[in-house]
Design a protein around this motif. Structure first.
Motif, PDB file in Angstrom:
ATOM      1  N   UNK A   1       0.740  -1.014  -0.044  1.00 39.20           N
ATOM      2  CA  UNK A   1       0.012  -0.057  -0.027  1.00 39.20           C
ATOM      3  C   UNK A   1       0.847   1.304  -0.013  1.00 39.20           C
ATOM      4  N   UNK A   2       0.357   2.153  -0.903  1.00 38.56           N
ATOM      5  CA  UNK A   2       0.897   3.578  -0.301  1.00 38.56           C
ATOM      6  C   UNK A   2       0.301   4.320   0.515  1.00 38.56           C
ATOM      7  N   UNK A   3       0.836   5.564   1.145  1.00 40.97           N
ATOM      8  CA  UNK A   3       0.355   6.134   2.098  1.00 40.97           C
ATOM      9  C   UNK A   3      -0.005   7.606   1.734  1.00 40.97           C
ATOM     10  N   UNK A   4      -0.982   7.981   2.135  1.00 41.78           N
ATOM     11  CA  UNK A   4      -1.585   9.547   1.872  1.00 41.78           C
ATOM     12  C   UNK A   4      -1.976  10.306   2.795  1.00 41.78           C
ATOM     13  N   UNK A   5      -1.556  11.473   3.007  1.00 38.44           N
ATOM     14  CA  UNK A   5      -2.295  12.233   4.171  1.00 38.44           C
ATOM     15  C   UNK A   5      -3.349  13.134   3.519  1.00 38.44           C
ATOM     16  N   UNK A   6      -4.563  13.171   4.122  1.00 35.63           N
ATOM     17  CA  UNK A   6      -5.515  14.183   3.379  1.00 35.63           C
ATOM     18  C   UNK A   6      -5.954  14.978   4.535  1.00 35.63           C
ATOM     19  N   UNK A   7      -5.329  16.095   4.747  1.00 36.87           N
ATOM     20  CA  UNK A   7      -5.658  17.118   5.873  1.00 36.87           C
ATOM     21  C   UNK A   7      -6.226  18.347   5.271  1.00 36.87           C
ATOM     22  N   UNK A   8      -7.279  18.429   5.916  1.00 44.23           N
ATOM     23  CA  UNK A   8      -8.430  19.589   5.863  1.00 44.23           C
ATOM     24  C   UNK A   8      -8.064  20.798   6.882  1.00 44.23           C
ATOM     25  N   UNK A   9      -8.273  21.849   6.668  1.00 35.69           N
ATOM     26  CA  UNK A   9      -8.634  23.036   7.575  1.00 35.69           C
ATOM     27  C   UNK A   9     -10.043  22.987   7.910  1.00 35.69           C
ATOM     28  N   UNK A  10     -10.329  23.977   8.890  1.00 38.36           N
ATOM     29  CA  UNK A  10     -11.696  23.968   9.378  1.00 38.36           C
ATOM     30  C   UNK A  10     -12.562  24.889   8.279  1.00 38.36           C
ATOM     31  N   UNK A  11     -11.602  25.723   7.573  1.00 38.95           N
ATOM     32  CA  UNK A  11     -12.077  26.631   6.336  1.00 38.95           C
ATOM     33  C   UNK A  11     -12.706  25.921   5.200  1.00 38.95           C
ATOM     34  N   UNK A  12     -12.111  24.525   5.084  1.00 35.61           N
ATOM     35  CA  UNK A  12     -12.457  23.581   3.867  1.00 35.61           C
ATOM     36  C   UNK A  12     -11.031  23.645   2.834  1.00 35.61           C
ATOM     37  N   UNK A  13     -10.031  24.191   3.040  1.00 34.70           N
ATOM     38  CA  UNK A  13      -8.676  24.332   2.461  1.00 34.70           C
ATOM     39  C   UNK A  13      -8.257  22.896   2.796  1.00 34.70           C
ATOM     40  N   UNK A  14      -7.557  22.055   1.733  1.00 36.17           N
ATOM     41  CA  UNK A  14      -6.929  20.966   1.924  1.00 36.17           C
ATOM     42  C   UNK A  14      -5.456  21.059   1.376  1.00 36.17           C
ATOM     43  N   UNK A  15      -4.677  20.063   1.974  1.00 34.67           N
ATOM     44  CA  UNK A  15      -3.181  19.904   1.458  1.00 34.67           C
ATOM     45  C   UNK A  15      -3.311  19.553   0.105  1.00 34.67           C
ATOM     46  N   UNK A  16      -2.002  19.765  -0.568  1.00 35.48           N
ATOM     47  CA  UNK A  16      -2.106  19.561  -2.123  1.00 35.48           C
ATOM     48  C   UNK A  16      -2.280  17.989  -2.464  1.00 35.48           C
TER      49      UNK A  16
END
Length: 277
Positions: A209-224
């Protein structure tokens, strides 16, 4: 008839409006305190506050249908207005609760942050189902048979993502106005690197498996990284649903944004309903 000619090279009305908006935002950022600077900078990110232009619709579920109290609280947060009449002790942890509601988004004494996380996780799972990707939620054993830690780093995982390898997505939602993120230019990117990849990357070596982080901010913005994965999920889902990619993408980002804002507003309202405006 006299016809006024538009000077060649003159900026369009849209360009002029965007330039004026940018100057106004830059001025507000320059004049604000540390919190206000960070709040305005993070509102200027891609996908931040997509809920504002979303149409209430039950076509894809009820994510974009927000209760009036939830909506008004979200608007107050967007405008930087107080959501409480007074600064009072948090009824759950007894720390001082600011009138702008920041504490409510970080307090660990309830399940609010977990609920916020789970709502986003479930939405990613639904997207995977629509794309017929056979998603699995919190699958055990992603780090291989030699790992006996019982860790579940994949909130949502796909057994066959690309090149015969699977993908494990770890979802998180952070508040960029928290003390730990207040002076970071890219809070979600830093959190993804320091709290997710640094913690799990080594464990995925040798795994299929590959690993990916999906991090949102409380405004709705998300990491690339999270943004790229969502775009892929949208492509799969829109194709299976026989819906135009751009149309499906707009609805999906609206659902994600409304999902986060509903959780954020509910956390504020849960602290002390009588004190909320």
């Amino acid at each position: 008839m006299n016809v006024t000619k538009v000077h060649e090279g003159a900026p369009s009305q849209r360009t002029g409006s965007e330039t004026l908006d940018r100057k106004t935002l830059d001025r507000l950022i320059e004049q604000g305190n540390d919190r206000e600077k960070q709040r305005l900078r993070r509102l200027d990110c891609k996908h931040a506050n997509s809920w504002i232009t979303s149409l209430p619709s039950a076509t894809d579920g009820r994510d974009t249908i927000m209760d009036p109290k939830i909506y008004s609280t979200a608007v107050a947060r967007l405008l930087g207005l107080p959501v409480y009449n007074n600064s009072i002790p948090c009824p759950l942890c007894q720390q001082s609760m600011d009138v702008l509601g920041d504490h409510a988004l970080c307090c660990k004494k309830t399940q609010d942050t977990i609920t916020r996380h789970n709502r986003v996780r479930n939405l990613m799972f639904k997207l995977g189902e629509l794309g017929v990707l056979s998603p699995q939620m919190e699958k055990l054993g992603l780090l291989g048979p030699t790992d006996d830690s019982k860790r579940r780093p994949g909130d949502v995982s796909f057994a066959n993502w690309r090149n015969g390898r699977g993908l494990a997505i770890d979802v998180a939602v952070i508040c960029p106005l928290a003390a730990s993120h207040l002076h970071q230019e890219e809070p979600c990117e830093i959190y993804a690197e320091r709290q997710k990849h640094k913690r799990y990357d080594a464990g995925f070596k040798g795994s299929r498996y590959e690993f990916a982080a999906m991090v949102f901010e409380t405004s709705g913005a998300v990491n690339s990284e999270g943004n790229d994965i969502i775009k892929q999920l949208i492509r799969f889902a829109s194709k299976r649903e026989c819906v135009g990619n751009s149309s499906f993408a707009g609805r999906t980002w609206a659902r994600i944004s409304c999902c986060i804002q509903t959780s954020v507003a509910q956390a504020i309202l849960n602290r002390d309903y009588d004190e909320v405006r």
